[in-house]
Scaffold this motif. Structure first.
Motif, mmCIF file in Angstrom:
data_model
loop_
_atom_site.group_PDB
_atom_site.id
_atom_site.type_symbol
_atom_site.label_atom_id
_atom_site.label_comp_id
_atom_site.label_asym_id
_atom_site.label_seq_id
_atom_site.Cartn_x
_atom_site.Cartn_y
_atom_site.Cartn_z
ATOM 1 N N CYS A 189 0.831 -1.198 0.000
ATOM 2 C CA CYS A 189 0.000 0.000 0.000
ATOM 3 C C CYS A 189 0.870 1.255 0.000
ATOM 4 O O CYS A 189 1.914 1.301 0.648
ATOM 5 C CB CYS A 189 -0.907 -0.022 1.232
ATOM 6 N N ASN B 61 0.149 4.063 1.346
ATOM 7 C CA ASN B 61 0.019 4.806 2.602
ATOM 8 C C ASN B 61 1.226 4.441 3.463
ATOM 9 O O ASN B 61 1.392 3.274 3.824
ATOM 10 C CB ASN B 61 -1.283 4.418 3.299
ATOM 11 N N GLU C 101 1.844 4.594 6.489
ATOM 12 C CA GLU C 101 1.514 3.965 7.765
ATOM 13 C C GLU C 101 0.952 2.553 7.593
ATOM 14 O O GLU C 101 0.893 1.799 8.547
ATOM 15 C CB GLU C 101 0.513 4.817 8.539
ATOM 16 N N CYS C 102 0.552 2.203 6.392
ATOM 17 C CA CYS C 102 -0.060 0.907 6.135
ATOM 18 C C CYS C 102 0.999 -0.070 5.631
ATOM 19 O O CYS C 102 1.874 0.303 4.853
ATOM 20 C CB CYS C 102 -1.172 1.042 5.092
ATOM 21 N N TRP D 76 -3.282 1.953 -3.468
ATOM 22 C CA TRP D 76 -3.707 1.745 -2.088
ATOM 23 C C TRP D 76 -4.254 0.341 -1.923
ATOM 24 O O TRP D 76 -4.809 -0.230 -2.835
ATOM 25 C CB TRP D 76 -4.816 2.731 -1.695
ATOM 26 N N CYS E 145 -7.405 3.339 3.046
ATOM 27 C CA CYS E 145 -6.188 4.161 2.941
ATOM 28 C C CYS E 145 -6.260 5.264 1.885
ATOM 29 O O CYS E 145 -5.824 6.374 2.125
ATOM 30 C CB CYS E 145 -4.969 3.281 2.657
ATOM 31 N N LYS F 193 -8.002 8.552 2.874
ATOM 32 C CA LYS F 193 -7.258 9.277 3.906
ATOM 33 C C LYS F 193 -6.099 10.053 3.290
ATOM 34 O O LYS F 193 -5.872 11.222 3.605
ATOM 35 C CB LYS F 193 -6.718 8.306 4.954
ATOM 36 N N ILE F 194 -5.344 9.411 2.427
ATOM 37 C CA ILE F 194 -4.181 10.048 1.812
ATOM 38 C C ILE F 194 -4.615 11.164 0.873
ATOM 39 O O ILE F 194 -4.031 12.261 0.871
ATOM 40 C CB ILE F 194 -3.320 9.011 1.055
#
Length: 187
Positions: free
Chosen positions: A139, A141, A143-144, A159, A165, A168-169
Motif C-alpha cells: 500500500c 500509505n 503507515e499501512c 492503495w 487508505c 485518507k491520503i
C-alpha cells in the motif's frame, strides 16, 4: 454477525498477514483475543464455523501470520526466503485443512482452529508459488503495511483499499494543498 475485519488484499493469506496493522508505527493487533481470531476465520469466508479458539491458537496464528508476512515481503522484494518462516508456514500447511461438505442448503465448512489456520497457510503457499507474485504491491500509505494483489489496468493501483487508505491520503493531500494556497480576495 458484525464484521470487524477488512478484506481488501485479494487473497486470504494477504489479508491474514495484514491483521497486525501499522507495523511501522502504532502496531495494532487484530487478534487481541481468541474470539477475534475465530471471527476472522468466519468473516474471511474460509470457513462457515470454527470451534472456539484458545490463547494457544492465537499464538500459533500470530506465528504463522508473521512468517507469511516475512515470506510475502521477501517475494515482493525479490529476496531470498527466511528458512524459519518457510518452516512455520509449511508446518501449518501440513495439517489437514478445513473440508467443505455439501448440505441440502449448499456448501458448509466447519473447522477446528488448526484446520482453519492450515487453510490460510495453504493459501499462502499457493499465492507465493503462483502466477500472482508479480502483482504483489505494498500500500502507498506510509503507515499501512498491507500487501495486495494489483489487478488494476496497467497495475496503477496505489492503495490497499480506497476506504481504508486511499481516501485518507487523498484528503490529507487536498488539505495540504488548500493550506499552502493563499486565499484570494473576492472583489
Amino acid at each position: 454477525m458484525n464484521p470487524q475485519h477488512v478484506f481488501v488484499c485479494g487473497n486470504p493469506a494477504l489479508d491474514f498477514a495484514a491483521t497486525l496493522r501499522a507495523r511501522r508505527t502504532a502496531r495494532f493487533e487484530m487478534f487481541a483475543a481468541p474470539d477475534r481470531l475465530a471471527a476472522w476465520y468466519v468473516e474471511s469466508g474460509i470457513v462457515d464455523a470454527v470451534s472456539p479458539c484458545r490463547e494457544a491458537d492465537v499464538a500459533a496464528a500470530q506465528a504463522v501470520r508473521e512468517a507469511l508476512y516475512r515470506l510475502i515481503t521477501a517475494r515482493r522484494l525479490e529476496e531470498e526466503y527466511d528458512d524459519e518462516a518457510l518452516a512455520v508456514v509449511n508446518e501449518a500447511a501440513r495439517v489437514a485443512p478445513a473440508a467443505p461438505r455439501l448440505t441440502r442448503s449448499g456448501r458448509w465448512t466447519a473447522a477446528t482452529p488448526q484446520e482453519a489456520l492450515s487453510t490460510v497457510a495453504r493459501y499462502g503457499v499457493e499465492l507465493l508459488s503462483g502466477p500472482d507474485v508479480p502483482l504483489l504491491k505494498e500500500c502507498g500509505n506510509p503507515e499501512c503495511t498491507r500487501t495486495y494483489i494489483d489487478r488494476s489496468r496497467g497495475m496503477r493501483r496505489q492503495w490497499c483499499g480506497m476506504e481504508s487508505c486511499g481516501n485518507k491520503i487523498k484528503a490529507a493531500a487536498y488539505r495540504a494543498r488548500k493550506k499552502s494556497t493563499p486565499a484570494t480576495a473576492s472583489g
